[in-house]
Design a protein around this motif. Structure first.
Motif, PDB file in Angstrom:
ATOM      1  N   UNK A 260       0.834  -1.207   0.000  1.00  0.00           N
ATOM      2  CA  UNK A 260       0.000   0.000   0.000  1.00  0.00           C
ATOM      3  C   UNK A 260       0.864   1.250   0.000  1.00  0.00           C
ATOM      4  N   UNK A 261       1.928   1.236   0.783  1.00  0.00           N
ATOM      5  CA  UNK A 261       2.826   2.390   0.827  1.00  0.00           C
ATOM      6  C   UNK A 261       3.487   2.611  -0.529  1.00  0.00           C
ATOM      7  N   UNK A 262       3.888   1.534  -1.181  1.00  0.00           N
ATOM      8  CA  UNK A 262       4.502   1.667  -2.495  1.00  0.00           C
ATOM      9  C   UNK A 262       3.509   2.239  -3.507  1.00  0.00           C
ATOM     10  N   UNK A 263       2.279   1.725  -3.499  1.00  0.00           N
ATOM     11  CA  UNK A 263       1.266   2.243  -4.421  1.00  0.00           C
ATOM     12  C   UNK A 263       1.003   3.727  -4.180  1.00  0.00           C
ATOM     13  N   UNK A 264       0.921   4.122  -2.913  1.00  0.00           N
ATOM     14  CA  UNK A 264       0.700   5.529  -2.587  1.00  0.00           C
ATOM     15  C   UNK A 264       1.853   6.388  -3.105  1.00  0.00           C
ATOM     16  N   UNK A 265       3.082   5.894  -2.972  1.00  0.00           N
ATOM     17  CA  UNK A 265       4.258   6.648  -3.441  1.00  0.00           C
ATOM     18  C   UNK A 265       4.290   6.739  -4.965  1.00  0.00           C
ATOM     19  N   UNK A 266       3.962   5.651  -5.645  1.00  0.00           N
ATOM     20  CA  UNK A 266       3.967   5.681  -7.114  1.00  0.00           C
ATOM     21  C   UNK A 266       2.885   6.630  -7.617  1.00  0.00           C
ATOM     22  N   UNK A 267       1.684   6.543  -7.047  1.00  0.00           N
ATOM     23  CA  UNK A 267       0.601   7.432  -7.459  1.00  0.00           C
ATOM     24  C   UNK A 267       0.970   8.884  -7.147  1.00  0.00           C
ATOM     25  N   UNK A 268       1.553   9.118  -5.978  1.00  0.00           N
ATOM     26  CA  UNK A 268       1.946  10.471  -5.593  1.00  0.00           C
ATOM     27  C   UNK A 268       3.044  11.053  -6.452  1.00  0.00           C
ATOM     28  N   UNK A 269       3.850  10.207  -7.068  1.00  0.00           N
ATOM     29  CA  UNK A 269       4.946  10.684  -7.911  1.00  0.00           C
ATOM     30  C   UNK A 269       4.459  11.205  -9.257  1.00  0.00           C
ATOM     31  N   UNK A 270       3.187  10.979  -9.576  1.00  0.00           N
ATOM     32  CA  UNK A 270       2.695  11.323 -10.912  1.00  0.00           C
ATOM     33  C   UNK A 270       2.797  12.808 -11.229  1.00  0.00           C
ATOM     34  N   UNK A 271       2.739  13.677 -10.229  1.00  0.00           N
ATOM     35  CA  UNK A 271       2.801  15.118 -10.480  1.00  0.00           C
ATOM     36  C   UNK A 271       4.228  15.573 -10.735  1.00  0.00           C
ATOM     37  N   UNK A 272       5.151  15.206  -9.842  1.00  0.00           N
ATOM     38  CA  UNK A 272       6.524  15.696  -9.939  1.00  0.00           C
ATOM     39  C   UNK A 272       7.469  14.798 -10.729  1.00  0.00           C
ATOM     40  N   UNK A 273       7.092  13.556 -10.916  1.00  0.00           N
ATOM     41  CA  UNK A 273       7.969  12.602 -11.607  1.00  0.00           C
ATOM     42  C   UNK A 273       7.168  11.801 -12.640  1.00  0.00           C
ATOM     43  N   UNK A 274       6.570  12.488 -13.620  1.00  0.00           N
ATOM     44  CA  UNK A 274       5.705  11.779 -14.570  1.00  0.00           C
ATOM     45  C   UNK A 274       6.428  10.704 -15.380  1.00  0.00           C
ATOM     46  N   UNK A 275       7.723  10.889 -15.648  1.00  0.00           N
ATOM     47  CA  UNK A 275       8.457   9.870 -16.419  1.00  0.00           C
ATOM     48  C   UNK A 275       8.551   8.560 -15.642  1.00  0.00           C
ATOM     49  N   UNK A 276       8.730   8.663 -14.331  1.00  0.00           N
ATOM     50  CA  UNK A 276       8.791   7.461 -13.504  1.00  0.00           C
ATOM     51  C   UNK A 276       7.460   6.729 -13.537  1.00  0.00           C
ATOM     52  N   UNK A 277       6.379   7.470 -13.412  1.00  0.00           N
ATOM     53  CA  UNK A 277       5.056   6.851 -13.416  1.00  0.00           C
ATOM     54  C   UNK A 277       4.741   6.262 -14.783  1.00  0.00           C
ATOM     55  N   UNK A 278       5.119   6.972 -15.850  1.00  0.00           N
ATOM     56  CA  UNK A 278       4.903   6.453 -17.200  1.00  0.00           C
ATOM     57  C   UNK A 278       5.688   5.153 -17.402  1.00  0.00           C
ATOM     58  N   UNK A 279       6.938   5.146 -16.968  1.00  0.00           N
ATOM     59  CA  UNK A 279       7.755   3.939 -17.107  1.00  0.00           C
ATOM     60  C   UNK A 279       7.180   2.802 -16.278  1.00  0.00           C
ATOM     61  N   UNK A 280       6.732   3.097 -15.055  1.00  0.00           N
ATOM     62  CA  UNK A 280       6.124   2.070 -14.205  1.00  0.00           C
ATOM     63  C   UNK A 280       4.871   1.505 -14.874  1.00  0.00           C
ATOM     64  N   UNK A 281       4.060   2.399 -15.422  1.00  0.00           N
ATOM     65  CA  UNK A 281       2.831   1.969 -16.090  1.00  0.00           C
ATOM     66  C   UNK A 281       3.140   1.084 -17.286  1.00  0.00           C
TER      67      UNK A 281
END
Length: 195
Positions: free
Chosen positions: A100-121
């Motif tokens: 749950x903590x990891x999911x919250x961190x990945x979702x929260x990164x979408x604003x400041x780190x969109x490349x990370x979230x895109x790569x994760x997706x």
């Protein structure tokens, strides 16, 4: 000697230590609070050791997400699994505080780190969603979901369940609670468990 490598040989144990440290810091502090320096310190290696392997923090964090292989971080079963297996697996997964903590961190990164979230997706989430769509199609073929059910409805049910557990914050969430919620949501779309 011709062909001999120069310098000290690369220690494969360092890779695992670095990736474990990066994942731990991502969970504890988020992407913005995770630095190469912090990862190096947590892993017990020099900063240069990290930089030789990953050029940017985003590269390192994506590698850490891909490296995660413990049961807390695994996604739903692959295509060919049953919807019942998905329900059990997702309920167990969402009951784990680390996940749950990891999911919250990945979702929260979408604003400041969109490349990370895109790569994760692209690398992590999309293959699991494709497998989930295949599970949904099989459930329709087996008469467990109504004919014509959009496989994307399972994504919506899972997203709703993730939101449900993340909004609970630090409150303990049991696998049984998540399973009840999943079954209720699936019941609304016409899911009939086998037997």
């Amino acid at each position: 000697m011709a062909g001999a490598e120069r310098g000290r040989p690369r220690d494969p144990g360092n890779d695992a230590a670095i990736l474990d440290a990066a994942l731990d810091l991502l969970i504890e502090r988020g992407a913005g609070g995770t630095s190469i320096e912090g990862v190096a310190q947590r892993a017990g290696v020099a900063k240069l050791t990290v930089y030789r392997r990953w050029r940017t923090r985003e590269d390192l964090l994506m590698a850490a997400l891909e490296h995660a292989r413990d049961p807390d971080l695994q996604g739903p079963p692959s295509a060919g699994g049953s919807l019942e297996e998905v329900i059990g697996h997702v309920a167990a997964l969402l009951s784990r505080p680390r996940f749950r903590a990891l999911m919250a961190r990945v979702i929260g990164a979408s604003v400041d780190h969109p490349k990370l979230v895109t790569a994760y997706t692209e690398r992590h989430l999309r293959p699991r969603l494709e497998a989930l769509a295949e599970v949904a199609r099989q459930a329709v073929a087996d008469g467990q979901l109504p004919p014509g059910t959009d496989p994307g409805v399972l994504e919506d049910v899972l997203a709703g369940s993730i939101g449900f557990v993340l909004l609970r914050g630090e409150e303990e969430v049991t696998a049984a609670e998540v399973e009840r919620r999943l079954r209720a949501l699936l019941g609304y779309v016409g899911y009939e468990p086998p037997g």
